[in-house]
Structure formats: structure tokens, C-alpha cells
Write a protein that holds these residues in place. Structure first.
Motif, PDB file in Angstrom:
ATOM      1  N   VAL A 117      -5.165  -7.033  -8.150  1.00 19.96           N
ATOM      2  CA  VAL A 117      -5.855  -6.002  -7.373  1.00 19.96           C
ATOM      3  C   VAL A 117      -6.033  -6.437  -5.926  1.00 19.96           C
ATOM      4  N   LEU A 118      -6.303  -7.722  -5.701  1.00 22.48           N
ATOM      5  CA  LEU A 118      -6.508  -8.210  -4.345  1.00 22.48           C
ATOM      6  C   LEU A 118      -5.203  -8.462  -3.601  1.00 22.48           C
ATOM      7  N   ALA A 119      -4.174  -8.926  -4.300  1.00 22.45           N
ATOM      8  CA  ALA A 119      -2.971  -9.400  -3.623  1.00 22.45           C
ATOM      9  C   ALA A 119      -1.946  -8.307  -3.367  1.00 22.45           C
ATOM     10  N   VAL A 120      -1.726  -7.408  -4.315  1.00 21.38           N
ATOM     11  CA  VAL A 120      -0.609  -6.463  -4.197  1.00 21.38           C
ATOM     12  C   VAL A 120      -0.757  -5.523  -2.996  1.00 21.38           C
ATOM     13  N   PRO A 121      -1.899  -4.883  -2.754  1.00 15.29           N
ATOM     14  CA  PRO A 121      -1.979  -4.025  -1.550  1.00 15.29           C
ATOM     15  C   PRO A 121      -1.766  -4.789  -0.249  1.00 15.29           C
ATOM     16  N   VAL A 122      -2.327  -5.988  -0.163  1.00 18.43           N
ATOM     17  CA  VAL A 122      -2.142  -6.782   1.055  1.00 18.43           C
ATOM     18  C   VAL A 122      -0.679  -7.194   1.205  1.00 18.43           C
ATOM     19  N   ALA A 123      -0.049  -7.573   0.102  1.00 18.57           N
ATOM     20  CA  ALA A 123       1.352  -7.993   0.154  1.00 18.57           C
ATOM     21  C   ALA A 123       2.261  -6.845   0.574  1.00 18.57           C
ATOM     22  N   VAL A 124       2.018  -5.649   0.057  1.00 16.52           N
ATOM     23  CA  VAL A 124       2.829  -4.489   0.448  1.00 16.52           C
ATOM     24  C   VAL A 124       2.625  -4.163   1.923  1.00 16.52           C
ATOM     25  N   SER A 213       7.413 -11.528  -0.212  1.00 15.69           N
ATOM     26  CA  SER A 213       8.832 -11.819   0.043  1.00 15.69           C
ATOM     27  C   SER A 213       9.743 -10.837  -0.681  1.00 15.69           C
ATOM     28  N   VAL A 214       9.479 -10.594  -1.951  1.00 16.32           N
ATOM     29  CA  VAL A 214      10.330  -9.678  -2.717  1.00 16.32           C
ATOM     30  C   VAL A 214      10.199  -8.256  -2.189  1.00 16.32           C
ATOM     31  N   SER A 215       8.988  -7.808  -1.904  1.00 15.62           N
ATOM     32  CA  SER A 215       8.786  -6.452  -1.390  1.00 15.62           C
ATOM     33  C   SER A 215       9.455  -6.280  -0.031  1.00 15.62           C
ATOM     34  N   ARG A 216       9.392  -7.294   0.798  1.00 17.04           N
ATOM     35  CA  ARG A 216      10.029  -7.210   2.116  1.00 17.04           C
ATOM     36  C   ARG A 216      11.534  -7.002   1.986  1.00 17.04           C
ATOM     37  N   GLU A 217      12.176  -7.758   1.101  1.00 24.11           N
ATOM     38  CA  GLU A 217      13.614  -7.610   0.922  1.00 24.11           C
ATOM     39  C   GLU A 217      13.964  -6.236   0.362  1.00 24.11           C
ATOM     40  N   VAL A 218      13.128  -5.699  -0.512  1.00 25.94           N
ATOM     41  CA  VAL A 218      13.378  -4.363  -1.051  1.00 25.94           C
ATOM     42  C   VAL A 218      13.262  -3.305   0.033  1.00 25.94           C
ATOM     43  N   PHE A 219      12.246  -3.403   0.864  1.00 23.07           N
ATOM     44  CA  PHE A 219      12.059  -2.421   1.940  1.00 23.07           C
ATOM     45  C   PHE A 219      13.193  -2.483   2.960  1.00 23.07           C
ATOM     46  N   LEU A 220      13.717  -3.669   3.201  1.00 21.37           N
ATOM     47  CA  LEU A 220      14.823  -3.792   4.152  1.00 21.37           C
ATOM     48  C   LEU A 220      16.107  -3.162   3.621  1.00 21.37           C
ATOM     49  N   ALA A 235       9.684  13.483  11.779  1.00 22.80           N
ATOM     50  CA  ALA A 235       8.676  12.725  11.047  1.00 22.80           C
ATOM     51  C   ALA A 235       8.200  11.541  11.874  1.00 22.80           C
ATOM     52  N   THR A 236       6.927  11.203  11.699  1.00 21.08           N
ATOM     53  CA  THR A 236       6.389  10.004  12.330  1.00 21.08           C
ATOM     54  C   THR A 236       6.831   8.763  11.564  1.00 21.08           C
ATOM     55  N   ARG A 237       6.508   7.593  12.107  1.00 20.21           N
ATOM     56  CA  ARG A 237       6.938   6.369  11.433  1.00 20.21           C
ATOM     57  C   ARG A 237       6.285   6.235  10.069  1.00 20.21           C
ATOM     58  N   TRP A 238       5.007   6.588   9.956  1.00 16.82           N
ATOM     59  CA  TRP A 238       4.347   6.512   8.652  1.00 16.82           C
ATOM     60  C   TRP A 238       4.935   7.525   7.676  1.00 16.82           C
ATOM     61  N   GLU A 239       5.290   8.717   8.155  1.00 10.15           N
ATOM     62  CA  GLU A 239       5.908   9.710   7.275  1.00 10.15           C
ATOM     63  C   GLU A 239       7.279   9.253   6.808  1.00 10.15           C
ATOM     64  N   VAL A 240       8.013   8.548   7.664  1.00  9.38           N
ATOM     65  CA  VAL A 240       9.295   7.984   7.251  1.00  9.38           C
ATOM     66  C   VAL A 240       9.087   6.970   6.131  1.00  9.38           C
ATOM     67  N   ILE A 241       8.089   6.103   6.292  1.00 11.74           N
ATOM     68  CA  ILE A 241       7.814   5.105   5.266  1.00 11.74           C
ATOM     69  C   ILE A 241       7.356   5.769   3.964  1.00 11.74           C
ATOM     70  N   ARG A 242       6.521   6.802   4.090  1.00 12.85           N
ATOM     71  CA  ARG A 242       5.978   7.464   2.895  1.00 12.85           C
ATOM     72  C   ARG A 242       7.033   8.264   2.142  1.00 12.85           C
ATOM     73  N   THR A 243       7.982   8.859   2.866  1.00  6.02           N
ATOM     74  CA  THR A 243       8.969   9.734   2.217  1.00  6.02           C
ATOM     75  C   THR A 243      10.298   9.059   1.921  1.00  6.02           C
ATOM     76  N   ALA A 244      10.668   8.005   2.677  1.00  3.39           N
ATOM     77  CA  ALA A 244      11.987   7.403   2.509  1.00  3.39           C
ATOM     78  C   ALA A 244      11.952   5.956   2.036  1.00  3.39           C
ATOM     79  N   ARG A 250       9.687   1.531  -4.773  1.00  4.32           N
ATOM     80  CA  ARG A 250       8.612   1.519  -5.760  1.00  4.32           C
ATOM     81  C   ARG A 250       8.920   0.571  -6.913  1.00  4.32           C
ATOM     82  N   SER A 251      10.120   0.652  -7.464  1.00  4.44           N
ATOM     83  CA  SER A 251      10.453  -0.221  -8.594  1.00  4.44           C
ATOM     84  C   SER A 251      10.500  -1.678  -8.174  1.00  4.44           C
ATOM     85  N   GLY A 252      10.955  -1.950  -6.941  1.00  3.70           N
ATOM     86  CA  GLY A 252      10.989  -3.323  -6.466  1.00  3.70           C
ATOM     87  C   GLY A 252       9.601  -3.899  -6.279  1.00  3.70           C
TER      88      GLY A 252
END
Length: 341
Positions: A117-124, A213-220, A235-244, A250-252
Motif C-alpha cells: 500500500v505504501l510502496a506501489v503508488p509512490v513507485a508508479v 524499475s520494472v514500471s519505468r521500463e513498461v511505461f517507456l 490532450a494534456t500530458r496527464w490525459e495522454v498518460i491516463r488514456t495511452a 497496467r499489467s506490467g
């Protein structure tokens, strides 16, 4: 004389039209078409054999570990006078032996969930900042630091937690007790902060680099065409992240979280250094006490007799199965979205 449609004999000679009935020349008698056979080089055969042998060897080792744990655990369970799943005591060296994993299972699961609960939101958030917000001059060294933190030995985290984290959590626990103590779960009664909540905070710090580290590679690896299409639509930058980006990753992110959860479940030295173990389940997560599978094995193995060691091996079998279930769930999640691999 009508010359509009001249007779065929009067037409000027032209190129001869090909005769569709003309057949291809038959191959000479005695000649046969030879089929090309695919040749496999010796190096490919050797590599295939080594790869296949490595996979089979891994399965054999896993099966051998499972058989060893099962045999030793069966001997311990046959002499246990208590219920292995619900007994709170751990008196495996007594006569008769009475032991159970209720406290260990509770401490392992609760501390790991707190860490998630503490680590995953901060890591993302860190992974998104590195991959889509930070300039390249900042993203590169920040990624290096995150990867370096993942390689720090667990005993170093344990010493830092015992010498620095525990003495400085008293004020924070007092604040939690003041505003959330009415829940009973976050009630603090003074004393050293060697509790399951402290272990959860320490485990969160330990698994943070792995999930990041794993989430970063998935997002890239998110399709750039999708991001550019969203930007082209305004779309704004946040909308790009939220929609694309987030739907693609998500699975990564879930798989990275499962990987961090696997480390949190099996962490030994850091937990053994910080936690004040006891075989009691307290209503408050801030009270000292509790225990985990790995911590109990590390602290009790040396002074245990034959039956006591078999009892610890039985608890290790439970942790082994729990870890396999976590890894299996991660593989299932990856397989569901394998088209993005």
C-alpha cells in the motif's frame, strides 16, 4: 466497294498472338526435382539441448525442494499436538511439541500488504516522472540511483531501520494515535516502535526500487503513436498518460507489484533485525510484537532440535507455496496481455 471493314486477308500482318494451348516443354526423361532439405547446424543443436536441459533441470530442482520440504514437514506435523493452522504458540522443542503458524501467517501477510500500500503508488509516480516528465539530464542519473538501491543488501536496510528508523518513528506514531487511535488499529501505547507497521514501512522502502524499475521500463514501451495521436487531439500530458500510457502498462505495474510482494513475503534479515517478535496478535499494528515466517526461521533455527527444525521447515513449506502462488498470479496477469509484449 466498302472498305470500312476490310477482310481479314486485307489486314496488315501483325505480331503473332501466343497460342494458349501451347504446353511447356516437358522435362527431359530421367530428371527429377530435388526438394531442398533444411540443414540444422551443430551449434543450433547444442544450444537447443542446453536450453532444454536448463529448463528441465530447473523443474527437477524445484520438485526436489518441494519433496524435501514435504517429507520433513510431514514428520513435524505427525507429532504436533496443536493445530498447525490456528495455534498461536510455537513450542516445537517442548515435550510434547505444540506449534502453529497463525501468528506467523498474520504477520507475514499484514506487513507485506502495508508495504504494498505504501510502496506501489509512490513507485508508479516515480516511474511516470522518470519516463514522461523529467528531462533527460535528470532522468538518467535518477534511474541509475533507483537501480542502485535495488542492489543494496537487506542487512544494510535492517541496520538502518534498527538504528535510525525505529528511534524516529515515535513522534509519527503519536500523531497517528492522536487522530486515528479511536480505530484501535492505529492506537499507540508508547514503547519502542518495533511493530508490524514499522516492518511494513521498511519493506516498502526495500521493494520501492524494484517496482519502480520494472514500471519505468513498461511505461517507456508504451506506443508512441498512441501518445502522439492523443496530443494531436488536444490532450494534456496527464490525459495522454491516463488514456495511452497507464492502460498499456497496467499489467506490467501489477506484475512489478507481484515481484515486490514476493520479496516482501520472504524478507529475512531486515525483519529479524527490526522486529520485536512475540507469538501474540495485537489489535493495534503499532504495538511491538508479531512475527513472520522468514524471521522466525532465521531466529529459531540454530537453537532448535530435530523436531523444532522440522517444524520450521513446515512453516517454510507454507511460505514456499505462498510465494509460488504469488508468482503464478503474476504470470497469469502477464499472459492476459501478452499481445503488448
Amino acid at each position: 466497294m466498302d472498305i470500312t471493314n476490310p477482310a481479314p486477308a486485307d489486314r496488315p500482318p501483325g505480331p503473332a498472338s501466343p497460342d494458349p494451348s501451347a504446353a511447356e516443354p516437358a522435362p527431359a526423361q530421367g530428371t527429377r526435382t530435388k526438394k531442398s532439405k533444411s540443414t540444422v547446424r551443430p551449434g543450433d543443436r547444442i544450444f537447443l539441448g542446453l536450453s532444454r536441459g536448463s529448463g528441465v533441470l530447473l523443474l527437477v530442482i524445484m520438485a526436489a525442494i518441494a519433496v524435501f520440504l514435504t517429507v520433513r514437514a510431514a514428520h513435524a506435523l505427525s507429532v504436533d499436538e496443536g493445530n498447525f493452522l490456528t495455534t498461536f504458540d510455537w513450542k516445537a522443542n517442548a515435550d510434547p511439541p505444540v506449534f502453529g503458524i497463525a501468528v506467523l501467517a498474520f504477520g507475514t501477510v499484514v506487513s507485506s500488504l502495508i508495504a504494498m500500500v505504501l510502496a506501489v503508488p509512490v513507485a508508479v509516480g516515480i516511474a511516470l516522472f522518470i519516463s514522461h516528465y523529467a528531462p533527460r539530464k535528470l532522468a538518467a542519473p535518477l534511474s541509475y540511483v533507483i537501480d542502485l538501491l535495488a542492489a543494496v543488501p537487506s542487512i544494510v536496510y535492517g541496520l538502518w531501520g534498527a538504528l535510525f528508523l525505529v528511534p524516529h518513528l515515535g513522534g509519527f506514531y503519536g500523531w497517528l494515535d492522536e487522530y486515528f487511535g479511536w480505530t484501535g488499529v492505529l492506537a499507540y501505547h508508547d514503547g519502542a516502535a518495533r511493530s508490524l507497521f514499522t516492518i511494513g514501512i521498511l519493506l516498502a522502502i526495500m521493494i520501492l526500487p524494484i517496482v519502480t524499475s520494472v514500471s519505468r521500463e513498461v511505461f517507456l514501451q508504451a506506443p508512441k503513436m498512441h501518445e502522439e495521436a492523443a496530443l494531436a487531439l488536444g490532450a494534456t500530458r496527464w490525459e495522454v498518460i491516463r488514456t495511452a500510457v497507464l492502460p498499456f502498462g497496467r499489467s506490467g505495474v501489477i506484475s512489478a507489484s507481484m515481484l515486490g510482494l514476493g520479496r516482501a513475503l520472504g524478507e529475512t534479515m531486515a525483519v529479524a533485525t527490526v522486529l520485536s517478535p512475540s507469538f501474540l496478535i495485537s489489535k493495534s499494528l503499532l504495538d511491538p510484537g508479531g512475527g513472520t515466517f522468514a524471521q522466525n526461521i532465521a531466529s529459531s533455527f540454530k537453537e532448535s532440535g530435530e523436531t523444532g527444525k522440522d517444524a520450521l521447515i513446515a512453516s517454510g513449506l507454507v511460505l514456499f507455496v505462498l510465494t509460488l502462488l504469488v508468482n503464478g498470479a503474476a504470470r497469469m496477469i502477464i499472459a492476459r496481455r501478452k499481445e503488448f509484449s
